[in-house]
Design a protein around this motif. Structure first.
Motif, PDB file in Angstrom:
ATOM      1  N   THR A 129       0.870  -1.168   0.000  1.00  0.00           N
ATOM      2  CA  THR A 129       0.000   0.000   0.000  1.00  0.00           C
ATOM      3  C   THR A 129       0.908   1.219   0.000  1.00  0.00           C
ATOM      4  O   THR A 129       1.365   1.676   1.051  1.00  0.00           O
ATOM      5  N   PHE A 130       1.197   1.743  -1.164  1.00  0.00           N
ATOM      6  CA  PHE A 130       2.198   2.800  -1.287  1.00  0.00           C
ATOM      7  C   PHE A 130       1.761   4.107  -0.605  1.00  0.00           C
ATOM      8  O   PHE A 130       2.612   4.918  -0.229  1.00  0.00           O
ATOM      9  N   ASP A 131       0.469   4.275  -0.405  1.00  0.00           N
ATOM     10  CA  ASP A 131      -0.014   5.505   0.223  1.00  0.00           C
ATOM     11  C   ASP A 131       0.558   5.709   1.621  1.00  0.00           C
ATOM     12  O   ASP A 131       0.734   6.856   2.063  1.00  0.00           O
ATOM     13  N   ILE A 132       0.851   4.641   2.342  1.00  0.00           N
ATOM     14  CA  ILE A 132       1.324   4.800   3.725  1.00  0.00           C
ATOM     15  C   ILE A 132       2.744   5.356   3.775  1.00  0.00           C
ATOM     16  O   ILE A 132       3.211   5.782   4.833  1.00  0.00           O
ATOM     17  N   TYR A 133       3.439   5.343   2.632  1.00  0.00           N
ATOM     18  CA  TYR A 133       4.807   5.862   2.582  1.00  0.00           C
ATOM     19  C   TYR A 133       4.869   7.307   2.080  1.00  0.00           C
ATOM     20  O   TYR A 133       5.952   7.902   2.044  1.00  0.00           O
ATOM     21  N   ALA A 134       3.728   7.874   1.706  1.00  0.00           N
ATOM     22  CA  ALA A 134       3.711   9.207   1.101  1.00  0.00           C
ATOM     23  C   ALA A 134       4.339  10.251   2.030  1.00  0.00           C
ATOM     24  O   ALA A 134       4.006  10.332   3.218  1.00  0.00           O
ATOM     25  N   GLY A 135       5.275  11.010   1.491  1.00  0.00           N
ATOM     26  CA  GLY A 135       5.902  12.081   2.227  1.00  0.00           C
ATOM     27  C   GLY A 135       6.896  11.652   3.285  1.00  0.00           C
ATOM     28  O   GLY A 135       7.340  12.477   4.093  1.00  0.00           O
ATOM     29  N   THR A 136       7.270  10.367   3.286  1.00  0.00           N
ATOM     30  CA  THR A 136       8.170   9.865   4.334  1.00  0.00           C
ATOM     31  C   THR A 136       9.583   9.560   3.822  1.00  0.00           C
ATOM     32  O   THR A 136      10.491   9.351   4.619  1.00  0.00           O
ATOM     33  N   GLY A 137       9.760   9.480   2.521  1.00  0.00           N
ATOM     34  CA  GLY A 137      11.032   9.043   1.968  1.00  0.00           C
ATOM     35  C   GLY A 137      11.198   7.533   2.002  1.00  0.00           C
ATOM     36  O   GLY A 137      12.226   7.001   1.579  1.00  0.00           O
ATOM     37  N   MET A 138      10.203   6.816   2.497  1.00  0.00           N
ATOM     38  CA  MET A 138      10.240   5.356   2.561  1.00  0.00           C
ATOM     39  C   MET A 138       9.510   4.775   1.351  1.00  0.00           C
ATOM     40  O   MET A 138       8.725   5.453   0.692  1.00  0.00           O
ATOM     41  N   THR A 139       9.784   3.504   1.084  1.00  0.00           N
ATOM     42  CA  THR A 139       9.054   2.791   0.041  1.00  0.00           C
ATOM     43  C   THR A 139       9.100   1.301   0.337  1.00  0.00           C
ATOM     44  O   THR A 139       9.779   0.859   1.261  1.00  0.00           O
ATOM     45  N   SER A 140       8.371   0.545  -0.432  1.00  0.00           N
ATOM     46  CA  SER A 140       8.444  -0.914  -0.363  1.00  0.00           C
ATOM     47  C   SER A 140       9.253  -1.389  -1.560  1.00  0.00           C
ATOM     48  O   SER A 140       8.807  -1.247  -2.697  1.00  0.00           O
ATOM     49  N   PRO A 141      10.461  -1.917  -1.346  1.00  0.00           N
ATOM     50  CA  PRO A 141      11.330  -2.255  -2.469  1.00  0.00           C
ATOM     51  C   PRO A 141      10.835  -3.467  -3.260  1.00  0.00           C
ATOM     52  O   PRO A 141      10.210  -4.370  -2.705  1.00  0.00           O
ATOM     53  N   GLY A 181      13.263   5.354  14.404  1.00  0.00           N
ATOM     54  CA  GLY A 181      13.484   6.163  13.210  1.00  0.00           C
ATOM     55  C   GLY A 181      12.360   6.170  12.211  1.00  0.00           C
ATOM     56  O   GLY A 181      12.450   6.850  11.179  1.00  0.00           O
ATOM     57  N   GLN A 182      11.290   5.415  12.464  1.00  0.00           N
ATOM     58  CA  GLN A 182      10.169   5.441  11.523  1.00  0.00           C
ATOM     59  C   GLN A 182       9.444   6.787  11.621  1.00  0.00           C
ATOM     60  O   GLN A 182       9.102   7.230  12.720  1.00  0.00           O
ATOM     61  N   PRO A 183       9.203   7.453  10.498  1.00  0.00           N
ATOM     62  CA  PRO A 183       8.577   8.779  10.523  1.00  0.00           C
ATOM     63  C   PRO A 183       7.171   8.760  11.121  1.00  0.00           C
ATOM     64  O   PRO A 183       6.430   7.778  10.974  1.00  0.00           O
ATOM     65  N   ASP A 184       6.806   9.849  11.776  1.00  0.00           N
ATOM     66  CA  ASP A 184       5.481   9.945  12.393  1.00  0.00           C
ATOM     67  C   ASP A 184       4.367   9.774  11.364  1.00  0.00           C
ATOM     68  O   ASP A 184       3.322   9.166  11.660  1.00  0.00           O
ATOM     69  N   ALA A 185       4.567  10.307  10.165  1.00  0.00           N
ATOM     70  CA  ALA A 185       3.537  10.197   9.130  1.00  0.00           C
ATOM     71  C   ALA A 185       3.289   8.745   8.753  1.00  0.00           C
ATOM     72  O   ALA A 185       2.139   8.325   8.539  1.00  0.00           O
ATOM     73  N   PHE A 186       4.362   7.962   8.656  1.00  0.00           N
ATOM     74  CA  PHE A 186       4.225   6.540   8.357  1.00  0.00           C
ATOM     75  C   PHE A 186       3.501   5.824   9.492  1.00  0.00           C
ATOM     76  O   PHE A 186       2.596   5.014   9.250  1.00  0.00           O
ATOM     77  N   LEU A 187       3.898   6.099  10.727  1.00  0.00           N
ATOM     78  CA  LEU A 187       3.286   5.433  11.876  1.00  0.00           C
ATOM     79  C   LEU A 187       1.793   5.716  11.939  1.00  0.00           C
ATOM     80  O   LEU A 187       0.982   4.803  12.182  1.00  0.00           O
ATOM     81  N   ALA A 188       1.413   6.962  11.717  1.00  0.00           N
ATOM     82  CA  ALA A 188      -0.005   7.316  11.759  1.00  0.00           C
ATOM     83  C   ALA A 188      -0.787   6.620  10.653  1.00  0.00           C
ATOM     84  O   ALA A 188      -1.889   6.095  10.883  1.00  0.00           O
ATOM     85  N   ALA A 189      -0.222   6.589   9.448  1.00  0.00           N
ATOM     86  CA  ALA A 189      -0.898   5.952   8.320  1.00  0.00           C
ATOM     87  C   ALA A 189      -1.016   4.450   8.523  1.00  0.00           C
ATOM     88  O   ALA A 189      -2.052   3.844   8.203  1.00  0.00           O
ATOM     89  N   TYR A 190       0.025   3.856   9.081  1.00  0.00           N
ATOM     90  CA  TYR A 190      -0.005   2.400   9.286  1.00  0.00           C
ATOM     91  C   TYR A 190      -1.043   2.030  10.342  1.00  0.00           C
ATOM     92  O   TYR A 190      -1.814   1.085  10.158  1.00  0.00           O
ATOM     93  N   ARG A 191      -1.062   2.784  11.423  1.00  0.00           N
ATOM     94  CA  ARG A 191      -2.048   2.507  12.475  1.00  0.00           C
ATOM     95  C   ARG A 191      -3.470   2.617  11.938  1.00  0.00           C
ATOM     96  O   ARG A 191      -4.345   1.799  12.257  1.00  0.00           O
ATOM     97  N   ALA A 192      -3.705   3.638  11.122  1.00  0.00           N
ATOM     98  CA  ALA A 192      -5.046   3.861  10.591  1.00  0.00           C
ATOM     99  C   ALA A 192      -5.487   2.746   9.654  1.00  0.00           C
ATOM    100  O   ALA A 192      -6.687   2.481   9.518  1.00  0.00           O
ATOM    101  N   ALA A 193      -4.534   2.069   9.025  1.00  0.00           N
ATOM    102  CA  ALA A 193      -4.865   1.033   8.041  1.00  0.00           C
ATOM    103  C   ALA A 193      -4.884  -0.373   8.633  1.00  0.00           C
ATOM    104  O   ALA A 193      -5.172  -1.328   7.923  1.00  0.00           O
TER     105      ALA A 193
END
Length: 234
Positions: A129-141, A181-193
């Motif tokens: 789910t690429f949306d959870i990485y938006a704005g974090t600099g992270m991705t799923s390789p 080190g996981q960004p707050d934006a990622f953590l919030a998106a992951y929890r919500a999903a």
């Protein structure tokens, strides 16, 4: 996982390419009154794999459990992955996985018993789910989906191959493991999903790894247990 197995009464051999890190991890377990030692292992080197098996059998007489938890990370999404990146990850995550399982599986067959636990991922059974990485600099390789998906079906193959010899092979697939080190934006998106509304902590992995390693799962082989807070339930 090392702590969980040691707490359950196993002698744990901690392995890594980094000998000093292995030694520190094993010593921390020993300092806690548990039984552990360390051994260097490079999954890109077949001789290193064989040395681990031979040295462990020489020291302890047998190998009852193999946990395949290593992963080499190199490259990113398809546009950010070169041929060299793909070859490097495949050497460890595919070839190395096969070789260590083959060599220690042979030892387990000779013993007539053993449990092999492959550490997969939610991304071995579903797409990212690429949306959870938006704005974090992270991705799923890209390599991760390929390697973990292959691991799940290799688990089934090996369960059929080793089963008649008393050796079980299962996969444990975590999702959303919390790390520094996981960004707050990622953590919030992951929890919500996630149906349970949180990420996994270390203790969430302990029970499942002990279950698969021990006789508590004596009639379980060829399965993939999802430890993901319900991520793959929808």
């Amino acid at each position: 996982m090392c702590a969980a197995l040691a707490e359950a009464g196993a002698h744990v051999v901690v392995t890594s390419r980094d000998e000093a890190a292995c030694a520190r991890a094993a010593q921390a377990l020993c300092d806690a009154g548990l039984s552990a030692s360390s051994h260097r292992l490079d999954l890109a080197d077949e001789a290193s794999i064989r040395a681990l098996r031979d040295d462990t059998v020489a020291a302890y007489g047998r190998i009852d459990v193999l946990v395949n938890g290593s992963v080499h990370r190199q490259g990113g999404d398809p546009a950010g992955t070169t041929a060299a990146d793909w070859a490097a990850t495949s050497l460890v995550n595919s070839t190395g996985l096969f070789l260590i399982t083959r060599d220690i599986g042979e030892q387990m067959m000779a013993q007539g018993s053993g449990s092999i636990v492959n550490i997969g991922s939610i991304y071995g059974v579903v797409g990212p789910t690429f949306d959870i990485y938006a704005g974090t600099g992270m991705t799923s390789p890209a390599f991760y989906a390929y390697d973990k998906g292959g691991m799940v079906n290799l688990t089934r193959y090996l369960a059929c191959y080793y089963g008649p010899h008393g050796v079980r092979v299962n996969c444990l697939s975590p999702g959303g493991l919390r790390s520094d080190g996981q960004p707050d934006a990622f953590l919030a998106a992951y929890r919500a999903a996630t149906p349970l509304g949180r990420l996994a902590g270390p203790d969430d992995i302990k029970g499942p790894i002990v279950f698969l390693a021990s006789d508590a799962s004596a009639y379980l082989t060829g399965t993939n247990i999802m430890v993901d807070g319900g991520w793959t339930a929808h």
